[in-house]
Design an enzyme around this catalytic site. Structure first.
Site, PDB file in Angstrom:
ATOM      1  N   CYS A 135      29.073  43.127  44.061  1.00 52.10           N
ATOM      2  CA  CYS A 135      27.813  43.712  44.503  1.00 52.10           C
ATOM      3  C   CYS A 135      26.707  42.659  44.540  1.00 52.10           C
ATOM      4  CB  CYS A 135      27.410  44.867  43.585  1.00 52.10           C
ATOM      5  SG  CYS A 135      27.438  44.475  41.819  1.00 52.10           S
TER       6      CYS A 135
ATOM      7  N   THR B  69      35.304  41.163  33.616  1.00 53.88           N
ATOM      8  CA  THR B  69      34.467  40.892  34.787  1.00 53.88           C
ATOM      9  C   THR B  69      33.640  42.125  35.076  1.00 53.88           C
ATOM     10  OG1 THR B  69      34.520  40.168  37.108  1.00 53.88           O
ATOM     11  CG2 THR B  69      36.250  41.666  36.396  1.00 53.88           C
TER      12      THR B  69
ATOM     13  N   ARG C 243      24.731  30.004  38.967  1.00 53.82           N
ATOM     14  CA  ARG C 243      25.516  30.440  37.806  1.00 53.82           C
ATOM     15  C   ARG C 243      26.995  30.079  37.890  1.00 53.82           C
ATOM     16  NH1 ARG C 243      28.314  35.200  38.945  1.00 53.82           N
ATOM     17  NH2 ARG C 243      27.641  36.278  40.850  1.00 53.82           N
TER      18      ARG C 243
ATOM     19  N   HIS D 282      35.079  30.331  39.797  1.00 58.05           N
ATOM     20  CA  HIS D 282      33.785  29.786  40.245  1.00 58.05           C
ATOM     21  C   HIS D 282      33.690  28.262  40.111  1.00 58.05           C
ATOM     22  CE1 HIS D 282      32.099  34.073  39.475  1.00 58.05           C
ATOM     23  NE2 HIS D 282      32.610  33.962  40.681  1.00 58.05           N
TER      24      HIS D 282
END
Length: 326
Positions: free
Chosen positions: A87, A82, A266, A153
């Protein structure tokens, strides 16, 4: 304590020939762009250059070898599980904000012929600083299967929107801090299916090391334990993780200022084809059943307008070539 760090790059260029002078190339772009960058840089890169890909997502080594061809054996590849930080850019091309730094980060190292894996790790640790500490993984497959993005995700996105009625929302829902027990259960089920793949690999070759393929709960403990106020369950770990403050589901803003989910973001467009599809492909080769992964991929591909998995659950859809499935 907040602090500002200012720096001026020596060179900003679109010219891929600039890579001729590089000892290390840091890739911090989404995995869907890896092939584009590898292809552009391949003609100009010098022997011994190390490509540090963060995040590598799944199957990065196969792609790297395919694009670099004969050059690959003279280059180095470091596949990170990762990014080192949470950020976001504040002003595009000018400023960014590091919300948090992970405690550790896994990386598989394929060193160039001129260097050892330890030398490569020490150079990269020097670039990152004290944290996160780089934990070396035994093989790139550990990074591919242990890819946390493919679990978190798509899993959270599916958990929140699988039964959405299509009606716009008045407010943006929180992404991580909005995780409920159902969504956490999806993450846990995906993680268990990945562990079943690891067990099958070990049954075929007992010496094959998958010890660094963490469960999703173990990954959170390694990355964020100090940021979480409640580590009693996976759901509590996610919703009490201070590093996740202020992260919302990707949304589109409608003309009336209402919101609808952006499924092209994404979280699906990257983490399904370069994550879950790889893992599903490995599972198919090993004859490991993955009902939760199948369910999430099937739902996700419909939102993306793609076909990766067929109706009978095989990785054989018409858009398979857009994935990293083996």
């Amino acid at each position: 304590e907040n602090k500002a760090i200012k720096a001026t790059p020596d060179l900003i260029t679109k010219d891929p020939r600039a890579v001729r002078d590089c000892d290390v190339v840091l890739f911090t772009v989404p995995s869907s762009y890896h092939e584009q960058y590898f292809s552009a840089l391949a003609p100009y890169v010098k022997d011994g250059t190390v490509f540090a890909v963060m995040p590598a997502r799944s199957g990065c080594d196969f792609l790297f070898n395919q694009v670099m061809g004969e050059k690959a054996s003279k280059l180095g590849l470091v596949a990170f599980e990762t990014l080192p930080w949470q950020c976001r850019f504040k002003e595009w091309g000018k400023t960014s904000v590091v919300k948090s730094t992970k405690e550790t980060i896994g990386a598989a190292v394929v060193p160039p012929a001129s260097k050892s894996a330890t030398e490569v790790v020490l150079k990269l640790q020097g670039l990152l600083g004290v944290e996160p500490m780089i934990i070396q993984c035994p093989n790139v497959m550990s990074i591919s299967l242990g890819n946390p993005g493919q679990v978190v995700h798509p899993g959270i996105t599916y958990g929140r929107w699988w039964d959405w009625d299509g009606e716009p929302l008045a407010e943006r829902p929180l992404f991580y801090h909005g995780v409920d027990e159902f969504s956490a259960g999806i993450l846990s089920s995906i993680s268990k299916e990945i562990q079943a793949i690891c067990q099958k690999l070990k049954s075929i070759n007992p010496s094959y090391d998958t010890s660094q393929v963490k469960t999703i709960f173990e990954w959170y403990m390694a990355s964020y334990s100090h940021s979480c106020s409640d580590i009693s369950t996976l759901q509590k770990v996610i919703v009490t993780n201070a590093a996740y403050n202020g992260f919302f589901h990707p949304m589109k803003v409608n003309e009336d200022s209402s919101y609808t989910p952006d499924f092209q973001f994404r979280y699906l467009s990257e983490d399904v084809p370069t994550g879950l599809c790889f893992t599903k492909g490995v599972a198919d080769l090993l004859d490991v059943k993955t009902p939760t992964i199948d369910k999430v991929v099937t739902w996700s591909q419909e939102k993306l307008g793609k076909e990766f998995i067929t109706l009978d659950g095989r990785m054989a859809g018409k858009d398979l070539g857009q994935t990293r499935a083996p």
